[in-house]
Design a protein around this motif. Structure first.
Motif, PDB file in Angstrom:
ATOM      1  N   GLU A  73       0.823  -1.189   0.000  1.00  0.00           N
ATOM      2  CA  GLU A  73       0.000   0.000   0.000  1.00  0.00           C
ATOM      3  C   GLU A  73       0.870   1.257   0.000  1.00  0.00           C
ATOM      4  O   GLU A  73       0.523   2.263  -0.613  1.00  0.00           O
ATOM      5  CB  GLU A  73      -0.924  -0.005   1.234  1.00  0.00           C
ATOM      6  CG  GLU A  73      -2.036  -1.041   1.128  1.00  0.00           C
ATOM      7  CD  GLU A  73      -2.776  -1.234   2.440  1.00  0.00           C
ATOM      8  OE1 GLU A  73      -3.938  -1.721   2.383  1.00  0.00           O
ATOM      9  OE2 GLU A  73      -2.234  -0.908   3.510  1.00  0.00           O
ATOM     10  N   LEU A  80      -3.164   5.936  -4.259  1.00  0.00           N
ATOM     11  CA  LEU A  80      -4.142   6.143  -3.189  1.00  0.00           C
ATOM     12  C   LEU A  80      -4.526   7.613  -3.052  1.00  0.00           C
ATOM     13  O   LEU A  80      -5.709   7.955  -2.885  1.00  0.00           O
ATOM     14  CB  LEU A  80      -3.590   5.621  -1.852  1.00  0.00           C
ATOM     15  CG  LEU A  80      -3.432   4.111  -1.701  1.00  0.00           C
ATOM     16  CD1 LEU A  80      -2.733   3.781  -0.395  1.00  0.00           C
ATOM     17  CD2 LEU A  80      -4.799   3.442  -1.758  1.00  0.00           C
ATOM     18  N   GLN A  83      -6.702   8.627  -6.044  1.00  0.00           N
ATOM     19  CA  GLN A  83      -8.075   8.121  -5.889  1.00  0.00           C
ATOM     20  C   GLN A  83      -8.844   8.901  -4.797  1.00  0.00           C
ATOM     21  O   GLN A  83     -10.029   9.232  -4.963  1.00  0.00           O
ATOM     22  CB  GLN A  83      -8.051   6.637  -5.555  1.00  0.00           C
ATOM     23  CG  GLN A  83      -7.556   5.756  -6.701  1.00  0.00           C
ATOM     24  CD  GLN A  83      -7.422   4.313  -6.296  1.00  0.00           C
ATOM     25  OE1 GLN A  83      -7.428   3.989  -5.101  1.00  0.00           O
ATOM     26  NE2 GLN A  83      -7.259   3.415  -7.282  1.00  0.00           N
ATOM     27  N   ARG A  84      -8.146   9.132  -3.697  1.00  0.00           N
ATOM     28  CA  ARG A  84      -8.799   9.851  -2.592  1.00  0.00           C
ATOM     29  C   ARG A  84      -9.159  11.275  -3.009  1.00  0.00           C
ATOM     30  O   ARG A  84     -10.204  11.802  -2.639  1.00  0.00           O
ATOM     31  CB  ARG A  84      -7.886   9.858  -1.362  1.00  0.00           C
ATOM     32  CG  ARG A  84      -8.569  10.356  -0.104  1.00  0.00           C
ATOM     33  CD  ARG A  84      -9.711   9.460   0.285  1.00  0.00           C
ATOM     34  NE  ARG A  84     -10.402   9.934   1.493  1.00  0.00           N
ATOM     35  CZ  ARG A  84     -11.588   9.540   1.880  1.00  0.00           C
ATOM     36  NH1 ARG A  84     -12.241   8.636   1.143  1.00  0.00           N
ATOM     37  NH2 ARG A  84     -12.139  10.018   2.957  1.00  0.00           N
TER      38      ARG A  84
END
Length: 543
Positions: A73, A80, A83-84
């Motif tokens: 991750e 991430l 996307q967030r």
């Protein structure tokens, strides 16, 4: 991730990191391809603190974030964040849309409220015009108006009351209070006004008639005001005459209305409220006297009267007062609230005064009405010297209470302004401090100083007057009972049926009912034989 809680914490930290970077519109590529990869490398090589691209706050966030992500991750951190960032933009856009919708709804609500207020104001204006031009049609106008639901019943009543208040302020010398105005304004349906004596019920009734005639243009011949006695009817008529210079509404007593409806040919029997006529009691006393000539019936009446006073006799015997009239008089004087004259008094002090006046042949009126600024004022004792002068005795039994003392002082001031009247005032301490006998001597001296003769009657004279009063009470009780029968238009047979079906509560009651049944039949027979009629019968015939 290590569970939902940690996932939430990690996402919160990622959101904080995104928030630190405030120039996304221009530097998004830099944040995702340069800055974020440098963070991943710095943490991986343990040189985060040497990363010059980050400030201290950003370094703190990254330090807290790293333990929450797996190695895979962590390597995907740029993805991430991207996307967030997209999700946050969607949430922000949704929030904006929601806020926009709320603002639109609020604008529409305000416009609707403003429109409702404008419609309500217009409705109020229309109603006020109707109040001014045709008050009696206002209820129907409101009921037919499409905006009627905009005004509650209480608001409508308040509008009518305010209009009448304004009208009364212009047309009447003293105006009205809001409760009186509400009663005047309620012109549809039945209205019941319940209020204490002296609160202005007669004023309200008169004003209602004046309002109907002068403002609502109701013909005076279509208005009828009824009172219970002639004095009240005359007062109403006088008040109307002061305010109306044209034809007056009909004002009469209930009995006068019944007489006008029936036009009876018979002589009317009645007891006048001011003692000017006692024909009903006289006739019924004659019915009783006729029966007293029959030995058996006389015995029944005597038995009833003895039974009625049996409790008194039992107390007399128990107290050792059964040896003669002196003891009986002493017992009668000992009764705490009933005077020798037979009336019921409000306190022992009033009884002492009443008994003194009775024994000394001083004529007096107990709680006789005096009109005081439209208030029904009843002083304890009125002793007339002439029709417009005399002595007032007030027994102030509750001294020390604020409102009572203030009212007592107002009474003193009132009588001080009456040049032909004198006020004598007493209090419980006048009796308790020196005793009854000294109080009676003081009362006598005070009255004689004011020119009131106090000549004590003999014990025989007092005894005969007390006895006669008891007989008068029996006649009065009979007349009252007969009046109730007449109000129900009962025949003697119907009364007998009611008596047979009735369960008496005492022997005295049963004896009285048997006697009154006979007297009622005789009374009805006398009415038929003589062509007389009483007011109760007249009222029934009118109804």
């Amino acid at each position: 991730m290590k569970g939902d809680l940690l996932e939430h914490t990690a996402l919160t930290l990622i959101d904080k990191l995104i928030a630190c970077w405030t120039n996304w519109n221009f530097d998004e590529e830099y944040y995702l391809t340069v800055l974020t990869p440098s963070i991943v490398r710095s943490v991986g090589s343990a040189h985060l603190m040497d990363n010059e691209k980050l400030n201290d706050r950003e370094k703190k966030i990254v330090t807290e974030l790293r333990p929450l992500l797996s190695q895979e991750e962590w390597q995907q951190l740029p993805t991430l964040i991207a996307q967030r960032r997209v999700n946050k933009l969607k949430e922000l856009d949704s929030d904006r849309q929601r806020a926009k919708a709320l603002r639109k709804a609020e604008r529409e609500r305000r416009r609707a409220e403003e429109a409702r207020i404008a419609r309500k104001r217009a409705l109020v204006d229309r109603l006020e015009d109707v109040f001014d031009s045709d008050f009696l049609s206002a209820d129907g106008v409101l009921a037919a108006d499409p905006d009627a639901e905009l005004i509650s019943g209480d608001e409508y009543d308040e509008l009518k009351t305010r209009f009448v208040l304004d009208w009364a302020a212009r047309e009447l010398p003293q105006g009205l209070d809001p409760e009186q105005a509400a009663a005047v304004a309620a012109t549809s349906g039945d209205v019941q006004v319940v209020a204490r004596a002296g609160s202005g019920k007669t004023k309200t009734l008169v004003t209602r008639a004046i309002f109907l005639q002068k403002h609502c243009r109701v013909s005076p011949h279509e208005i009828l005001l009824l009172a219970f006695n002639k004095k009240a009817a005359e007062e109403i008529q006088n008040r109307l005459a002061q305010m109306i210079d044209e034809d007056l509404p009909h004002v009469m007593t209930f009995h006068a209305l019944a007489y006008a409806i029936v036009h009876p040919e018979e002589s009317l029997l009645y007891d006048g409220s001011r003692g000017e006529n006692q024909s009903l009691s006289r006739v019924f006393q004659q019915v009783i006297d006729d029966h007293l000539g029959v030995s058996a019936f006389k015995a029944q009446i005597r038995e009833l009267m003895l039974a009625h006073f049996r409790e008194d006799w039992e107390r007399i015997v128990a107290g050792g007062y059964d040896k003669g009239k002196e003891e009986l008089l002493e017992f009668r004087r000992s009764l705490p609230r009933e005077g020798l004259r037979g009336e019921y008094l409000k306190s022992y002090g009033e009884k002492v005064i009443a008994d003194f006046l009775f024994e000394h042949d001083v004529p007096y009126k107990y709680e006789r009405n005096h009109w005081w600024s439209d208030v029904n004022y009843r002083p304890d004792f009125t002793i007339f010297k002439t029709k417009k002068s005399g002595v007032i005795i007030e027994y102030f039994g509750r001294q020390g209470e604020g409102d009572y003392d203030e009212n007592s002082q107002a009474k003193r001031d009132y009588w001080a302004r009456k040049p032909h009247w004198s006020l004598l005032e007493f209090a419980p301490s006048d009796i308790t401090t020196n005793g009854v006998e000294k109080f009676r001597k003081r009362l006598k001296a005070s009255l004689e100083k004011l020119g009131v003769s106090c000549k004590r009657l003999s014990e025989d004279e007092i005894w005969h007057r007390v006895r006669d009063r008891a007989i008068d009470r029996f006649t009065t009780s009979c007349v009252t009972f007969i009046g109730r029968c007449r109000k129900r238009w009962l025949t003697s047979d119907e009364l007998d049926t009611l008596i047979e079906d009735h369960t008496t509560l005492s022997t005295v009651e049963g004896m009285f009912l048997r006697i009154i049944s006979t007297l009622y039949e005789a009374y009805l027979g006398r009415l038929d034989a003589t062509g007389e009629e009483d007011f109760d019968g007249l009222m029934q015939r009118a109804a």
